[in-house]
Design an enzyme around this catalytic site. Structure first.
Site, PDB file in Angstrom:
ATOM      1  CG  HIS A  20      50.671  45.961  43.647  1.00 12.48           C
ATOM      2  ND1 HIS A  20      51.599  46.952  43.502  1.00 12.48           N
ATOM      3  CD2 HIS A  20      49.628  46.532  44.293  1.00 12.48           C
ATOM      4  CE1 HIS A  20      51.139  48.065  44.042  1.00 12.48           C
ATOM      5  NE2 HIS A  20      49.936  47.830  44.528  1.00 12.48           N
ATOM      6  CG  ASP A  28      24.739  43.513  35.811  1.00 11.96           C
ATOM      7  OD1 ASP A  28      25.203  42.830  34.867  1.00 11.96           O
ATOM      8  OD2 ASP A  28      24.443  44.704  35.684  1.00 11.96           O
ATOM      9  CG  HIS A 102      28.078  50.374  30.882  1.00 10.25           C
ATOM     10  ND1 HIS A 102      28.335  49.600  31.995  1.00 10.25           N
ATOM     11  CD2 HIS A 102      27.500  49.543  29.980  1.00 10.25           C
ATOM     12  CE1 HIS A 102      27.922  48.372  31.780  1.00 10.25           C
ATOM     13  NE2 HIS A 102      27.411  48.304  30.561  1.00 10.25           N
ATOM     14  CG  PHE A 124      24.521  50.601  34.891  1.00  8.61           C
ATOM     15  CD1 PHE A 124      25.290  50.394  33.753  1.00  8.61           C
ATOM     16  CD2 PHE A 124      23.279  51.204  34.758  1.00  8.61           C
ATOM     17  CE1 PHE A 124      24.836  50.790  32.506  1.00  8.61           C
ATOM     18  CE2 PHE A 124      22.814  51.605  33.515  1.00  8.61           C
ATOM     19  CZ  PHE A 124      23.594  51.398  32.391  1.00  8.61           C
TER      20      PHE A 124
END
EC number: 5.4.99.62
Length: 135
Positions: A20, A28, A102, A124
């Site tokens: 859990h 990417d 990011h 992204f």
């Protein structure tokens, strides 16, 4: 032979060992993958396999209660962002979606069980899946 959609043995192993709130990153083709993270490299060539195809396949196998996306995904690749959110809502209408920048995302990746690298070249196209429970 497995009957479920996901045939990749490495991803199957990782998802079966997740507890859990454990995380799994799907990325990417160009992510910096931390040394301490397990790397599952699926990339064959540009676009193969696609990020969305990989995400959909993993979602068929893993119960996901929350995800982490980057604000850059929404800002730079809005079509991809909306496809991701729509797909997530199909699997779990109550899914918690968190957005971070990011740079913070790259740090968070080191806390996940593994990074699945796709051949996706849309900027992204990255997500962290947080495992839920099936009960």
């Amino acid at each position: 032979m497995k009957k479920t959609t996901l045939l990749n043995s490495e991803i199957s192993r990782v998802t079966s060992q997740m507890g859990h709130t454990d995380g799994l990153t799907i990325s990417d083709a160009g992510p910096p993958i931390p040394q301490e993270s397990e790397r599952i490299d699926l990339a064959l060539k540009e676009g193969v396999p696609a990020f969305m195809e990989t995400l959909e396949t993993v979602l068929s196998e893993l119960q996901v209660e929350a995800v982490v996306l980057t604000t850059e995904t929404r800002e730079v690749s809005p079509q991809t962002y909306h496809k991701i959110v729509d797909l997530l809502k199909q699997y779990n209408p109550d899914i918690q979606i968190t957005e971070i920048d990011h740079e913070s995302f790259k740090k968070e990746v080191s806390n996940t069980k593994a990074v699945v690298r796709t051949g996706e070249c849309t900027p992204f196209s990255n997500i962290i899946l947080k495992s839920g429970v099936v009960f």
